[in-house]
Design an enzyme around this catalytic site. Sequence first.
Site, PDB file in Angstrom:
ATOM      1  N   ILE A  20      55.312  71.479  31.969  1.00 41.91           N
ATOM      2  CA  ILE A  20      56.203  70.567  31.362  1.00 41.91           C
ATOM      3  C   ILE A  20      56.203  69.364  32.337  1.00 41.91           C
ATOM      4  CG2 ILE A  20      58.335  70.001  30.529  1.00 41.91           C
ATOM      5  CD1 ILE A  20      58.447  72.804  29.669  1.00 41.91           C
ATOM      6  N   TYR A 172      68.149  84.161  36.844  1.00 41.43           N
ATOM      7  CA  TYR A 172      67.261  82.911  36.324  1.00 41.43           C
ATOM      8  C   TYR A 172      68.298  82.456  35.241  1.00 41.43           C
ATOM      9  CZ  TYR A 172      64.093  79.978  33.353  1.00 41.43           C
ATOM     10  OH  TYR A 172      63.674  78.949  32.792  1.00 41.43           O
ATOM     11  N   THR A 200      53.982  78.493  29.685  1.00 48.97           N
ATOM     12  CA  THR A 200      53.924  77.736  31.226  1.00 48.97           C
ATOM     13  C   THR A 200      54.254  79.180  31.916  1.00 48.97           C
ATOM     14  OG1 THR A 200      56.370  77.438  31.363  1.00 48.97           O
ATOM     15  CG2 THR A 200      54.923  75.612  30.654  1.00 48.97           C
TER      16      THR A 200
END
Length: 269
Positions: A20, A172, A200
Amino acid sequence: MPESTLSSRTVLVTGATSGIGYETARQLAEHGATVLLHGRVAEQARAAADRLVAEAGADPDRLCTYGADFARLDEVETLAHKVVAEHPHLDVLVNNAGIAAPERHTVTADGNEIAFQVNFLAHYLLTCLLEPALTSDPGGRVVNVSSTLHRTASIQWSDPNRARRYSRLAAYAQSQLALTVFASDPRVTAVSVHPGVCDTALLPLYAHEGVSPTEGAANVVRLCDPAIEIVNGSYYDRDARVEPAPAATEDRTVKRLNKLADLLVGRTT
């Protein structure tokens, strides 16, 4: 999007060498913005800039490259000082660089859990140090590339490193919640955005398939455009403004997070 609204803008994109971040840099360059590309090492950032010139016809004079490993806070400081010296006026900072938390609990040389540092603390430090450039004119803004996973998270105040109970998904998600909370900090106008589940390196955390990074990046670029009015602390799910997790807009949580972050990055206020 009319070119004129972005063509006079200077934008720093962290993690601009792939996914991105690279697509965000490409779309900004196509709109005529001056783009500062950050990569983990300077060579990667230069290679990304060369690709933009070769593949997207970007103007090489409007691309600048920087290297800094976000797992090392001293490199983040050096990056910030360099950017402020070379670009005393910065219109937009896109805090995009990110990693999936590793399977095993990993601590950086600075003593922080690696996903918390790379995804949040490094961006916290960078944003604080770039504040003079971002506020040199009215209208400077920060776009935090966050995640819908912030909704599943909690910040472990007494153990932000999650040394006692580590799970890569929880680590995360905690980093994404912190980044989303940080958008409500009053120092610089900021928003956070979940760009969509994109194909991704982070995809395995979410699903088996995702939309293209080009599509995700368009949701980031839109928020860089001065023609789009933003409210500090807003959260966007792709192109729709929605309510973030309740913690993200609590004054008390914002102050508490700033205090914790200052301590962990060694900033004395």
